[in-house]
Design an enzyme around this catalytic site. Structure first.
Site, PDB file in Angstrom:
ATOM      1  N   LYS A 128      60.683 112.136  34.505  1.00  0.00           N
ATOM      2  CA  LYS A 128      61.443 113.040  33.639  1.00  0.00           C
ATOM      3  C   LYS A 128      61.870 112.279  32.387  1.00  0.00           C
ATOM      4  O   LYS A 128      62.746 111.427  32.431  1.00  0.00           O
ATOM      5  CB  LYS A 128      62.701 113.549  34.350  1.00  0.00           C
ATOM      6  N   THR A 137      75.559 107.290  33.161  1.00  0.00           N
ATOM      7  CA  THR A 137      74.560 108.094  33.876  1.00  0.00           C
ATOM      8  C   THR A 137      74.201 107.399  35.185  1.00  0.00           C
ATOM      9  O   THR A 137      74.045 108.051  36.225  1.00  0.00           O
ATOM     10  CB  THR A 137      73.296 108.281  32.997  1.00  0.00           C
ATOM     11  N   GLY A 138      74.079 106.076  35.148  1.00  0.00           N
ATOM     12  CA  GLY A 138      73.782 105.314  36.363  1.00  0.00           C
ATOM     13  C   GLY A 138      74.833 105.553  37.437  1.00  0.00           C
ATOM     14  O   GLY A 138      74.506 105.733  38.621  1.00  0.00           O
ATOM     15  N   GLU A 152      68.434 100.549  35.398  1.00  0.00           N
ATOM     16  CA  GLU A 152      68.386  99.727  34.172  1.00  0.00           C
ATOM     17  C   GLU A 152      69.310 100.415  33.183  1.00  0.00           C
ATOM     18  O   GLU A 152      68.967 101.453  32.634  1.00  0.00           O
ATOM     19  CB  GLU A 152      66.964  99.706  33.591  1.00  0.00           C
ATOM     20  N   CYS A 191      68.565  98.404  24.310  1.00  0.00           N
ATOM     21  CA  CYS A 191      69.568  97.915  25.260  1.00  0.00           C
ATOM     22  C   CYS A 191      69.733  96.400  25.196  1.00  0.00           C
ATOM     23  O   CYS A 191      70.752  95.873  25.606  1.00  0.00           O
ATOM     24  CB  CYS A 191      69.191  98.352  26.672  1.00  0.00           C
TER      25      CYS A 191
HETATM   26  P1  NAD Z   1      71.138 108.655  29.039  1.00  0.00           P
HETATM   27  O1  NAD Z   1      71.822 108.003  30.182  1.00  0.00           O
HETATM   28  O2  NAD Z   1      71.873 109.671  28.266  1.00  0.00           O
HETATM   29  O3  NAD Z   1      69.813 109.373  29.525  1.00  0.00           O
HETATM   30  C1  NAD Z   1      68.837 108.680  30.262  1.00  0.00           C
HETATM   31  C2  NAD Z   1      68.055 109.674  31.079  1.00  0.00           C
HETATM   32  O4  NAD Z   1      68.904 110.177  32.117  1.00  0.00           O
HETATM   33  C3  NAD Z   1      67.578 110.890  30.305  1.00  0.00           C
HETATM   34  O5  NAD Z   1      66.292 111.241  30.759  1.00  0.00           O
HETATM   35  C4  NAD Z   1      68.598 111.948  30.694  1.00  0.00           C
HETATM   36  O6  NAD Z   1      68.103 113.256  30.564  1.00  0.00           O
HETATM   37  C5  NAD Z   1      68.850 111.585  32.137  1.00  0.00           C
HETATM   38  N1  NAD Z   1      70.105 112.087  32.693  1.00  0.00           N
HETATM   39  C6  NAD Z   1      71.238 112.395  32.046  1.00  0.00           C
HETATM   40  N2  NAD Z   1      72.165 112.817  32.936  1.00  0.00           N
HETATM   41  C7  NAD Z   1      71.603 112.770  34.154  1.00  0.00           C
HETATM   42  C8  NAD Z   1      72.059 113.058  35.476  1.00  0.00           C
HETATM   43  N3  NAD Z   1      73.284 113.505  35.706  1.00  0.00           N
HETATM   44  N4  NAD Z   1      71.204 112.878  36.503  1.00  0.00           N
HETATM   45  C9  NAD Z   1      69.966 112.407  36.277  1.00  0.00           C
HETATM   46  N5  NAD Z   1      69.475 112.121  35.059  1.00  0.00           N
HETATM   47  C10 NAD Z   1      70.285 112.289  34.008  1.00  0.00           C
HETATM   48  O7  NAD Z   1      70.593 107.455  28.127  1.00  0.00           O
HETATM   49  P2  NAD Z   1      69.892 107.585  26.723  1.00  0.00           P
HETATM   50  O8  NAD Z   1      70.976 107.960  25.780  1.00  0.00           O
HETATM   51  O9  NAD Z   1      68.664 108.421  26.818  1.00  0.00           O
HETATM   52  O10 NAD Z   1      69.395 106.098  26.469  1.00  0.00           O
HETATM   53  C11 NAD Z   1      70.215 105.125  25.963  1.00  0.00           C
HETATM   54  C12 NAD Z   1      70.802 104.289  27.076  1.00  0.00           C
HETATM   55  O11 NAD Z   1      69.750 103.690  27.829  1.00  0.00           O
HETATM   56  C13 NAD Z   1      71.621 103.144  26.568  1.00  0.00           C
HETATM   57  O12 NAD Z   1      72.787 103.004  27.327  1.00  0.00           O
HETATM   58  C14 NAD Z   1      70.717 101.940  26.761  1.00  0.00           C
HETATM   59  O13 NAD Z   1      71.391 100.716  26.841  1.00  0.00           O
HETATM   60  C15 NAD Z   1      70.011 102.304  27.991  1.00  0.00           C
HETATM   61  N6  NAD Z   1      68.759 101.548  28.094  1.00  0.00           N
HETATM   62  C16 NAD Z   1      68.691 100.538  29.000  1.00  0.00           C
HETATM   63  C17 NAD Z   1      67.531  99.789  29.115  1.00  0.00           C
HETATM   64  C18 NAD Z   1      67.437  98.679  30.131  1.00  0.00           C
HETATM   65  O14 NAD Z   1      66.357  98.177  30.335  1.00  0.00           O
HETATM   66  N7  NAD Z   1      68.512  98.306  30.784  1.00  0.00           N
HETATM   67  C19 NAD Z   1      66.428 100.090  28.316  1.00  0.00           C
HETATM   68  C20 NAD Z   1      66.525 101.136  27.407  1.00  0.00           C
HETATM   69  C21 NAD Z   1      67.711 101.869  27.316  1.00  0.00           C
END
Ligand code: NAD
Length: 501
Positions: free
Chosen positions: A180, A237-238, A255, A289
């Site tokens: 997704k 979100t995690g 991640e 990130c």
């Molecule tokens: P986000 O957490 O808003 O979204 C990530 C994904 O989770 C999206 O597909 C979103 O639709 C989904 N999502 C949102 N709510 C959910 C729920 N309740 N249940 C399941 N899925 C859900 O993150 P973003 O804004 O898309 O990306 C930016 C974030 O990602 C930053 O915090 C960044 O640091 C992190 N990031 C981390 C890494 C890493 O390797 N650690 C790499 C890239 C980005």
């Protein structure tokens, strides 16, 4: 613009489908604010179909039973297909995400091809323990097996690369996946499904669905037919996913966010550090990130570092991301730009000094552009030093001693990435061991390679992407024991009933 809108479908069980409700969602080019595509806006029922397809492909299909070599051949087909279409894919990624074509075409896509080839080869080398009589009565061995159905949820900053980092090792080790993508950046992930179909993955092994994270994400993370959730996204979100998946105790690979310190000592090569700071701060528009997002600079060179960083920032060319001479494209969305603006305001209100940028560039009438921005005089407790901004904003803090900067750098909920700039080997070695981050880099900040793990400490999550460690994430090990005695009443049975023989 209407005639240029492309309609994309989802890929479930080897079929190209609309959302059951017929609803679609518009996809915007962040550089022009035009609608460039529509994708299905899926619901719980669509998510269930995709999960059922992946479950059936795992439980009854041949993919998990194929030899590593056979699966590897399919992945290698995929790598070649991606390689042949990199120009077009990079362009689509740039138009959907806003990242520069340089970043997409010369960075994300060739790297992803190498990633796929690495997974394809490395998965063939995975081993369990050799067979051995660890008990005198029988032979034990360890089987390494796929986990099952994996829900893979990706963010908007590296839509394609994160899909590859997730699907690559999961597929190479025999799992089936439901991917997704983030709601605003689904286009290249849908193209990935097309390439997977051509590469020869059996139906149901790879499924891609699009729609709101809160709705289909929730289904993917709570449905009992899903064995594991792998997400790259925000730390908040995690946390939600951990809660949501607890009722079915899913295996998790998280991640999450980062707030990487970039630590510069007085004895560093100042020019190298400044160039490294601009490159690692403005990478992908700061939406990375591992972005260098807190600059700790020792007091002896603090003022010259800030001055030179401003000079370097002035060289960053903002513009159309499809032009090869653009260094900084727009941010991914209007909402993200507003978030970045709110942090610039916090920085000013909390007393940091805005040295450069801090606003929307005036010459663009459209597009979610934001200037490269430098703050000096930043203190450890300010929001811009503590929270993930995810934009081209570089806060510079001052420090005096080694132990002090170790403590300040570790004073965060995050632990993904860090770097140290010094010519003193002892200082470098000390920080390499004391910084609590999944990566510490010396005199550079960012380089990654397929062979090395990428992943967090602390609330940056757990589990590793890339390297053989990622393959381990997507496998589980099973102890198989063969009785060699043939005895009906075994030597140990008296522990349960009766006396020793
Ligand atoms: P986000 O957490 O808003 O979204 C990530 C994904 O989770 C999206 O597909 C979103 O639709 C989904 N999502 C949102 N709510 C959910 C729920 N309740 N249940 C399941 N899925 C859900 O993150 P973003 O804004 O898309 O990306 C930016 C974030 O990602 C930053 O915090 C960044 O640091 C992190 N990031 C981390 C890494 C890493 O390797 N650690 C790499 C890239 C980005």
């Amino acid at each position: 613009m209407g005639e240029n809108i492309q309609f994309f479908r989802n890929y479930i069980d080897g079929e190209w489908t609309e959302a059951e409700s017929g609803k679609t969602q518009k996809i915007i080019n962040p550089a022009t604010e035009d609608v460039i595509a529509e994708v299905p806006k899926c619901d719980v029922s669509d998510a269930r179909k995709a999960i059922d397809a992946a479950r059936n492909a795992f439980d009854n299909g041949r993919w998990p039973l194929m030899t590593p070599g056979e699966r590897s051949a399919v992945l290698l087909n995929l790598a070649s297909l991606v390689e042949a279409q990199m120009d077009e894919l990079a362009r689509l990624e740039s138009m959907n995400q806003g990242k520069t074509i340089k970043q997409a075409r010369d960075g994300d896509f060739p790297f992803s091809v190498d990633n796929i080839r690495f997974y394809a080869g490395a998965a063939r080398t995975l081993a369990g323990l050799p067979a051995m009589e660890y008990m005198s009565t029988g032979t034990s061995y360890v089987r390494r097996e796929p986990v099952g159905v994996i829900a893979q949820i990706t963010p908007w900053n590296y839509p394609w690369m994160m899909a590859i980092w997730k699907a690559g090792p999961a597929l190479a080790t025999g799992n089936t996946v439901v991917i997704k993508p983030a709601s605003v950046t689904p286009l290249t992930t849908i193209r990935l499904a097309e390439l997977c179909e051509k590469a020869g993955f059996p139906k149901g092994v790879v499924n891609v669905i699009t729609g709101p994270g809160e709705i289909i994400g929730n289904e993917l993370t709570s449905n009992p037919k899903v064995d594991m959730v792998s997400i790259t996204g925000d730390t908040a979100t995690g946390r939600k996913i951990m809660e949501r998946s607890s009722s079915t105790l899913k295996k998790l690979h998280l991640e999450l966010g980062g707030k990487a310190p970039f630590i510069v000592f007085d004895d560093a090569d100042l020019e190298a550090a400044v160039k490294g700071a601009a490159a690692a701060g403005y990478v992908n528009g700061g939406q990375d990130c591992t972005q260098a997002s807190r600059f700790y600079v020792q007091e002896g060179i603090y003022d010259s570092f800030v001055k030179k960083l401003v000079e370097e920032s002035a060289k960053v060319r903002i513009g159309d991301p499809l032009s090869r001479s653009t260094d900084l494209g727009p941010l991914v969305s209007s909402a993200q730009r507003e978030k970045v603006e709110s942090y610039v305001l916090y920085g000013r209100e909390e007393g940091a000094k805005l040295e450069f940028g801090g606003k929307r560039p005036e010459r663009f009438r459209k597009g979610f552009y934001f200037e490269p921005t430098v703050f000096s005089g930043v203190e450890q407790d300010m929001k811009i030093a503590r929270e993930e901004i995810f934009g081209p904003v570089l806060p510079v803090l001052r420090f005096s001693g080694v132990d002090e900067v170790i403590a300040s750098s570790n004073d965060t909920i995050y632990g993904l990435h860090s770097s140290v700039w010094t010519t003193n080997v002892r200082t470098a070695m000390k920080l390499a061991s004391r910084l609590r981050f999944g990566a510490v880099q010396i005199n550079d900040h960012l380089p990654i390679t397929s062979e090395m793990p990428h992943g967090g400490y602390k609330q940056s999550g757990f589990g590793k992407d890339m390297s053989v460690y990622s393959l381990e994430e997507y496998t589980q090990i099973k102890h198989v024991y063969f009785d060699m005695t043939g005895d009906r009443r075994k030597g140990w049975h008296y522990l349960t009933y009766g006396d020793p023989a």
